[in-house]
Design a protein around this motif. Sequence first.
Motif, PDB file in Angstrom:
ATOM      1  N   ILE A  91       0.864  -1.181   0.000  1.00 17.73           N
ATOM      2  CA  ILE A  91       0.000   0.000   0.000  1.00 17.73           C
ATOM      3  C   ILE A  91       0.896   1.225   0.000  1.00 17.73           C
ATOM      4  O   ILE A  91       1.759   1.380   0.862  1.00 17.73           O
ATOM      5  CB  ILE A  91      -0.936   0.007   1.227  1.00 17.73           C
ATOM      6  N   ASP A  92       0.649   2.091  -0.955  1.00 15.20           N
ATOM      7  CA  ASP A  92       1.483   3.274  -1.131  1.00 15.20           C
ATOM      8  C   ASP A  92       0.977   4.471  -0.346  1.00 15.20           C
ATOM      9  O   ASP A  92       1.686   5.448  -0.185  1.00 15.20           O
ATOM     10  CB  ASP A  92       1.556   3.610  -2.624  1.00 15.20           C
ATOM     11  N   GLY A  93      -0.238   4.430   0.130  1.00 12.21           N
ATOM     12  CA  GLY A  93      -0.809   5.543   0.879  1.00 12.21           C
ATOM     13  C   GLY A  93      -2.315   5.488   0.850  1.00 12.21           C
ATOM     14  O   GLY A  93      -2.909   4.736   0.074  1.00 12.21           O
ATOM     15  N   ILE A  94      -2.919   6.268   1.696  1.00 11.74           N
ATOM     16  CA  ILE A  94      -4.372   6.367   1.735  1.00 11.74           C
ATOM     17  C   ILE A  94      -4.755   7.653   1.036  1.00 11.74           C
ATOM     18  O   ILE A  94      -4.330   8.742   1.429  1.00 11.74           O
ATOM     19  CB  ILE A  94      -4.889   6.336   3.184  1.00 11.74           C
ATOM     20  N   LEU A  95      -5.548   7.545  -0.016  1.00  9.80           N
ATOM     21  CA  LEU A  95      -5.927   8.698  -0.819  1.00  9.80           C
ATOM     22  C   LEU A  95      -7.239   9.318  -0.374  1.00  9.80           C
ATOM     23  O   LEU A  95      -7.486  10.486  -0.634  1.00  9.80           O
ATOM     24  CB  LEU A  95      -6.016   8.304  -2.292  1.00  9.80           C
ATOM     25  N   ALA A  96      -8.091   8.515   0.273  1.00  8.16           N
ATOM     26  CA  ALA A  96      -9.391   9.038   0.682  1.00  8.16           C
ATOM     27  C   ALA A  96      -9.901   8.294   1.903  1.00  8.16           C
ATOM     28  O   ALA A  96      -9.603   7.119   2.095  1.00  8.16           O
ATOM     29  CB  ALA A  96     -10.403   8.905  -0.450  1.00  8.16           C
ATOM     30  N   THR A  97     -10.670   9.004   2.689  1.00  5.21           N
ATOM     31  CA  THR A  97     -11.440   8.415   3.769  1.00  5.21           C
ATOM     32  C   THR A  97     -12.898   8.604   3.393  1.00  5.21           C
ATOM     33  O   THR A  97     -13.322   9.711   3.068  1.00  5.21           O
ATOM     34  CB  THR A  97     -11.136   9.111   5.107  1.00  5.21           C
ATOM     35  N   ARG A 151      -5.409  14.596  -0.191  1.00  3.50           N
ATOM     36  CA  ARG A 151      -6.318  13.530   0.228  1.00  3.50           C
ATOM     37  C   ARG A 151      -7.758  14.016   0.114  1.00  3.50           C
ATOM     38  O   ARG A 151      -8.032  15.205   0.072  1.00  3.50           O
ATOM     39  CB  ARG A 151      -6.077  13.128   1.688  1.00  3.50           C
ATOM     40  N   TYR A 152      -8.685  13.069   0.127  1.00  2.20           N
ATOM     41  CA  TYR A 152     -10.100  13.396   0.083  1.00  2.20           C
ATOM     42  C   TYR A 152     -10.823  12.820   1.293  1.00  2.20           C
ATOM     43  O   TYR A 152     -10.509  11.718   1.746  1.00  2.20           O
ATOM     44  CB  TYR A 152     -10.765  12.809  -1.169  1.00  2.20           C
ATOM     45  N   LEU A 153     -11.799  13.557   1.767  1.00  2.35           N
ATOM     46  CA  LEU A 153     -12.791  13.050   2.699  1.00  2.35           C
ATOM     47  C   LEU A 153     -14.079  13.003   1.897  1.00  2.35           C
ATOM     48  O   LEU A 153     -14.496  14.010   1.312  1.00  2.35           O
ATOM     49  CB  LEU A 153     -12.961  13.964   3.913  1.00  2.35           C
ATOM     50  N   ILE A 154     -14.682  11.830   1.826  1.00  3.91           N
ATOM     51  CA  ILE A 154     -15.889  11.646   1.019  1.00  3.91           C
ATOM     52  C   ILE A 154     -17.022  11.179   1.920  1.00  3.91           C
ATOM     53  O   ILE A 154     -16.868  10.222   2.682  1.00  3.91           O
ATOM     54  CB  ILE A 154     -15.644  10.623  -0.110  1.00  3.91           C
ATOM     55  N   LEU A 155     -18.155  11.866   1.817  1.00  6.76           N
ATOM     56  CA  LEU A 155     -19.376  11.443   2.483  1.00  6.76           C
ATOM     57  C   LEU A 155     -20.188  10.679   1.453  1.00  6.76           C
ATOM     58  O   LEU A 155     -20.408  11.169   0.345  1.00  6.76           O
ATOM     59  CB  LEU A 155     -20.167  12.654   2.969  1.00  6.76           C
TER      60      LEU A 155
END
Length: 131
Positions: free
Chosen positions: A2-8, A45-49
């Motif tokens: 895993i290279d990173g977390i792009l979104a929650t 990064r993104y926070l997505i609802l």
Amino acid sequence: MIDGILATVIFVRDLPKCTAFYKDVFKLPYAGSDANSSSFKLQDRYLILLSLAGAADLLGADPNEFKIDGTPRVVLAAGVKDVNATYDALKAEGVTFLRPPTDQSWGLRTAHFTDPEGNLWEINQEIAAKG
């Protein structure tokens, strides 16, 4: 691997209410929305609802399979420049905190609150570690 977390991605029952909270109260940088989602861009990064219908569509599932009872299952921790100032600003917007700014022994000053659906948030800033 895993290279990173792009979104929650947070599954929500009331997308308009949660979108207003994150956009107008928490003042996150709004990136847009559609019928089933709202996005906020935080640096790279993104926070997505995501509405329950959107979650079901994404996962190829029945929306009734998603049980959201308001019990936090994760803490979203956000670094801020000044916990006290952010705490005061959020309180002025009507946010109710579970814990006011507190110095932690591991080197962070933290405060905790929930969004309108009970998702738990921490705001924090680095301080000198105790001990």
